[in-house]
Scaffold this active site. Structure first.
Site, PDB file in Angstrom:
ATOM      1  N   GLU A  96     -25.143 -13.120  33.175  1.00  0.00           N
ATOM      2  CA  GLU A  96     -24.856 -11.893  32.459  1.00  0.00           C
ATOM      3  C   GLU A  96     -23.901 -12.219  31.325  1.00  0.00           C
ATOM      4  O   GLU A  96     -23.047 -13.100  31.440  1.00  0.00           O
ATOM      5  CB  GLU A  96     -24.211 -10.850  33.369  1.00  0.00           C
ATOM      6  N   GLU A 100     -27.559  -8.962  45.925  1.00  0.00           N
ATOM      7  CA  GLU A 100     -27.848  -9.184  44.508  1.00  0.00           C
ATOM      8  C   GLU A 100     -27.187 -10.482  44.081  1.00  0.00           C
ATOM      9  O   GLU A 100     -26.032 -10.742  44.423  1.00  0.00           O
ATOM     10  CB  GLU A 100     -27.314  -8.021  43.664  1.00  0.00           C
TER      11      GLU A 100
END
Length: 411
Positions: free
Chosen positions: A163, A158
């Site tokens: 974010e 990932e």
């Protein structure tokens, strides 16, 4: 999209700035290994148009998504739609309880999450989006990637490009997850600026090369990672990945909405673009390596490939002493021998030499998308010592700083 706790040494420290990004950041040079656009969505459809399902698929549901998130993801245009102003709008809404069944009862919130799996994947390159993120306690917007394949998370890997959690309005986080460094053990870094990111649009991107990933905010690098940063865990970033965009509500990492959280919250996406990796830094091809600083080429002195020859800069002349091949094992070879940090060193100032290829991981190099020639084991750059532009200038390892004496092009 998982909570991040592990940070990589000094490179992962958030840089606090006031106003514009300041001189302490790395200036960016020509992108030596980034090619043309391979995929894009500009969101230019008329107002009310749903997301383009030839490019995106929906994730639907309210399972908590492994993080105790509180939203139910829908495909409704009330949660995801093009606005007619060249933007995609993902809206997190507070709903009447009972609208959607969730893992813990009934969801109080709805939002949207889209992905390119089954539509588009790519290995390496630049992945970039221009976004105005939402705000508020418990709001968790993300632009990220998952490895394509059947092995599952975290084995497939990932890469979290962007974010943000609402309680840290000024901070962007970039992270990787893989086997042994997943969930709260993900490895990442961040940047903190002087105003909330949600006050305006910002560009979030990664440049992904063999054995190197770099994170950028508005074109300025703030974090990088190589296999050397994984503490012996497996590097799982050499296969195709797909993209995901979403706005989560609540979860273990961001916490949960409170009385200060205003709904609805919207994430505006101006564009998403993917550019090719041109193999400028790994796997085949022989070429000279020319300095962006001096316009001279990396050279074996007197074309004599003796072990221990100290590599130098010299006028580009096309001879075998300047013809370098990036090999599949990560080595960089000329005249049958390998570029090597002397004594297997990793400290600033370690001389760069030519020696017999020996399989030692310290002989692995990659040319990044930003033109950095990086020693993978040391996670440091090949640097022209003392900014010397003359013939005979020597090379050394040095902490990557973005100066032109560390920038290279294949010619």
């Amino acid at each position: 999209m998982r909570p991040i706790r592990r940070l990589v040494a000094a490179a992962a420290l958030a840089v606090t700035l006031t106003g514009a990004l300041a001189a302490i950041e790395r200036p960016q040079a020509a992108n030596a290994a980034i090619g043309g656009i391979t995929w894009q969505d500009e969101f230019n459809a008329p107002a009310g148009t749903p997301v383009d399902t030839s490019k995106w698929a929906f994730d639907i549901g309210g399972s908590g998504w492994g993080n105790n998130e509180q939203q139910y993801y829908t495909s409704s245009t009330s949660n995801i739609v093009q606005n007619g102003q060249g933007q995609l709008v993902i809206t997190a809404r507070k709903e009447n309880p009972g609208n959607y069944q969730c893992h813990y009862g009934y969801c109080q919130y709805t939002s949207a999450r889209i992905r390119t799996s089954g539509k588009f994947t790519q290995r390496y390159g630049r992945f970039e989006a221009r976004i105005k993120i939402p705000k508020g306690q418990g709001i968790w917007p993300a632009f990220w990637m998952l490895g394509d394949g059947t092995a599952g998370w975290p084995t497939q890997g990932e890469i979290d490009i962007m974010e943000n959690i609402g309680r840290e309005p000024n901070t962007v986080h970039g992270t990787v997850h893989g086997p042994g460094y997943s969930g709260a053990e993900g490895i990442g870094g961040g940047r903190t600026i002087g105003a909330p990111l949600g006050d305006g649009f910002h560009t979030y991107s990664v440049d992904w090369s063999p054995n190197l990933i770099q994170w950028f905010l508005d074109g300025s690098e703030y974090f990088r990672i190589t296999p050397a940063n994984l503490g012996g865990d497996r590097w799982v970033f050499d296969h195709p990945f797909y993209m995901i965009m979403n706005v989560a509500v609540g979860g273990y990492w961001p916490g949960y909405p409170d009385a200060s959280t205003v709904f609805p919250q919207q994430m505006l996406v101006d564009y998403v673009r993917v550019s090719a990796y041109t193999d400028g830094g790994g796997g085949g091809g022989t070429s000279a390596l020319r300095s962006n600083f001096s316009n001279r080429c990396i050279d074996i002195p007197a074309a004599n490939p003796v072990d221990g020859a100290r590599l130098q800069m010299y006028d580009c002349n096309g001879t075998a002493a300047q013809q370098w091949t990036f090999n599949a094992d990560g080595t960089l070879r000329a005249m049958g021998k390998c570029m090597d940090p002397a004594g297997a060193g990793s400290a600033d100032g370690t001389p760069i030499q030519l020696v017999t290829c020996n399989g030692n991981p310290v002989q692995r190099f990659t040319l990044s998308a930003a033109g950095d020639l990086v020693n993978v084991s040391a996670n440091k750059c090949v640097d022209i010592k003392d900014w010397n532009s003359a013939n005979g200038a020597q090379l050394q390892l040095w902490t990557c700083g973005g100066g032109s004496n560390q920038k290279w092009s294949r010619v």
